[in-house]
Design a protein around this motif. Structure first.
Motif, PDB file in Angstrom:
ATOM      1  N   SER A 171       0.838  -1.201   0.000  1.00 13.10           N
ATOM      2  CA  SER A 171       0.000   0.000   0.000  1.00 13.10           C
ATOM      3  C   SER A 171       0.877   1.257   0.000  1.00 13.10           C
ATOM      4  N   ASP A 172       2.010   1.241   0.720  1.00 12.99           N
ATOM      5  CA  ASP A 172       2.928   2.389   0.700  1.00 12.99           C
ATOM      6  C   ASP A 172       3.432   2.649  -0.718  1.00 12.99           C
ATOM      7  N   HIS A 173       3.794   1.598  -1.394  1.00 16.18           N
ATOM      8  CA  HIS A 173       4.293   1.697  -2.774  1.00 16.18           C
ATOM      9  C   HIS A 173       3.227   2.327  -3.668  1.00 16.18           C
ATOM     10  N   GLN A 174       2.012   1.838  -3.566  1.00 14.69           N
ATOM     11  CA  GLN A 174       0.912   2.357  -4.379  1.00 14.69           C
ATOM     12  C   GLN A 174       0.623   3.824  -4.063  1.00 14.69           C
ATOM     13  N   LEU A 175       0.632   4.184  -2.793  1.00  8.10           N
ATOM     14  CA  LEU A 175       0.358   5.566  -2.405  1.00  8.10           C
ATOM     15  C   LEU A 175       1.455   6.514  -2.877  1.00  8.10           C
ATOM     16  N   LEU A 176       2.706   6.059  -2.855  1.00  6.34           N
ATOM     17  CA  LEU A 176       3.812   6.884  -3.352  1.00  6.34           C
ATOM     18  C   LEU A 176       3.711   7.100  -4.863  1.00  6.34           C
ATOM     19  N   LYS A 177       3.188   6.121  -5.568  1.00  6.14           N
ATOM     20  CA  LYS A 177       3.093   6.209  -7.026  1.00  6.14           C
ATOM     21  C   LYS A 177       2.028   7.201  -7.476  1.00  6.14           C
ATOM     22  N   VAL A 178       1.017   7.406  -6.678  1.00  3.44           N
ATOM     23  CA  VAL A 178      -0.103   8.271  -7.054  1.00  3.44           C
ATOM     24  C   VAL A 178       0.369   9.697  -7.354  1.00  3.44           C
ATOM     25  N   PHE A 179       1.239  10.262  -6.524  1.00  2.47           N
ATOM     26  CA  PHE A 179       1.646  11.655  -6.696  1.00  2.47           C
ATOM     27  C   PHE A 179       2.332  11.919  -8.037  1.00  2.47           C
ATOM     28  N   PRO A 180       3.419  11.184  -8.397  1.00  5.81           N
ATOM     29  CA  PRO A 180       4.045  11.493  -9.692  1.00  5.81           C
ATOM     30  C   PRO A 180       3.123  11.237 -10.883  1.00  5.81           C
ATOM     31  N   ARG A 182      -0.155  11.681 -10.963  1.00  2.00           N
ATOM     32  CA  ARG A 182      -1.069  12.834 -11.042  1.00  2.00           C
ATOM     33  C   ARG A 182      -0.371  14.077 -11.562  1.00  2.00           C
ATOM     34  N   VAL A 183       0.860  14.313 -11.123  1.00  2.00           N
ATOM     35  CA  VAL A 183       1.604  15.492 -11.596  1.00  2.00           C
ATOM     36  C   VAL A 183       1.827  15.399 -13.101  1.00  2.00           C
ATOM     37  N   LEU A 184       2.273  14.238 -13.561  1.00  2.00           N
ATOM     38  CA  LEU A 184       2.529  14.065 -14.993  1.00  2.00           C
ATOM     39  C   LEU A 184       1.237  14.165 -15.803  1.00  2.00           C
ATOM     40  N   GLU A 185       0.156  13.557 -15.316  1.00  2.00           N
ATOM     41  CA  GLU A 185      -1.122  13.649 -16.029  1.00  2.00           C
ATOM     42  C   GLU A 185      -1.614  15.094 -16.082  1.00  2.00           C
ATOM     43  N   HIS A 186      -1.470  15.812 -14.993  1.00  2.00           N
ATOM     44  CA  HIS A 186      -1.878  17.227 -14.950  1.00  2.00           C
ATOM     45  C   HIS A 186      -1.091  18.034 -15.985  1.00  2.00           C
ATOM     46  N   TYR A 187       0.202  17.809 -16.047  1.00  2.00           N
ATOM     47  CA  TYR A 187       1.039  18.519 -17.015  1.00  2.00           C
ATOM     48  C   TYR A 187       0.611  18.187 -18.449  1.00  2.00           C
ATOM     49  N   ASP A 238       1.259   3.035 -16.477  1.00  2.00           N
ATOM     50  CA  ASP A 238       1.847   2.470 -15.262  1.00  2.00           C
ATOM     51  C   ASP A 238       1.610   0.967 -15.227  1.00  2.00           C
ATOM     52  N   VAL A 239       2.141   0.333 -14.191  1.00  2.00           N
ATOM     53  CA  VAL A 239       2.060  -1.127 -14.120  1.00  2.00           C
ATOM     54  C   VAL A 239       0.620  -1.582 -14.086  1.00  2.00           C
ATOM     55  N   PRO A 240       0.322  -2.704 -14.650  1.00  2.00           N
ATOM     56  CA  PRO A 240       1.224  -3.627 -15.329  1.00  2.00           C
ATOM     57  C   PRO A 240       1.356  -3.312 -16.820  1.00  2.00           C
ATOM     58  N   PHE A 241       2.492  -2.811 -17.225  1.00  2.00           N
ATOM     59  CA  PHE A 241       2.781  -2.614 -18.639  1.00  2.00           C
ATOM     60  C   PHE A 241       4.271  -2.805 -18.850  1.00  2.00           C
ATOM     61  N   LEU A 242       4.611  -3.610 -19.836  1.00  2.00           N
ATOM     62  CA  LEU A 242       6.000  -3.982 -20.075  1.00  2.00           C
ATOM     63  C   LEU A 242       6.729  -3.000 -20.979  1.00  2.00           C
ATOM     64  N   MET A 243       8.018  -2.871 -20.732  1.00  2.00           N
ATOM     65  CA  MET A 243       8.905  -2.106 -21.592  1.00  2.00           C
ATOM     66  C   MET A 243      10.000  -3.086 -22.032  1.00  2.00           C
TER      67      MET A 243
END
Length: 132
Positions: free
Chosen positions: A40-49, A51-56, A67-72
């Motif tokens: 849950s900590d990992h997921q909560l940390l991921k939300v901020f960047p 949202r910032v990138l989507e807003h931009y 974001d995951v799950p998507f392969l590169m």
């Protein structure tokens, strides 16, 4: 905990055909690496960047965010990794396949966890560095 499954080498095509949306896995040197579920900590940390990138990008449509799950898929090792966040610039959207990005993303974000620190800061970083 992440673990390497001892198995016969798989081709990229075999890995994609066998891949299940319910299981997070990466493909490295022909081996499938099963990934643990994010905390849950990992997921909560991921939300901020994200949202910032989507807003931009709403104001400056210059690409897209996945974001995951998507392969590169990177040819340098070869490997198929699941970064936490990928930004793909508009001019590179042609690399996008239905289930993976066929090349390096323009921006990759990894949320570092104690159990993934060595892999994320070591192996994955080196693979992406040599992709450019």
């Amino acid at each position: 905990m992440n673990r390497l499954c001892v198995q016969r080498p798989r081709t990229w095509e075999d890995f994609l055909a066998e891949r299940d949306e319910d299981n997070h896995a990466e493909w490295v040197d022909g081996q499938v690496i099963l990934m643990s579920l994010a905390s849950s900590d990992h997921q909560l940390l991921k939300v901020f960047p994200v949202r910032v990138l989507e807003h931009y990008l709403e104001r400056h449509p210059q690409g897209l965010i996945l974001d995951v799950p998507f392969l590169m898929r990177l040819p340098t090792r070869p490997s198929g990794r699941e970064p936490d966040i990928l930004f793909i610039a508009q001019e590179c959207v042609g690399l996008l396949q239905p289930s993976f990005l066929d090349g390096a993303a323009d921006l990759v974000v990894e949320i570092i966890s104690p159990e993934s620190d060595e892999r994320d800061r070591g192996e994955k970083f080196i693979e992406l560095f040599w992709a450019f």
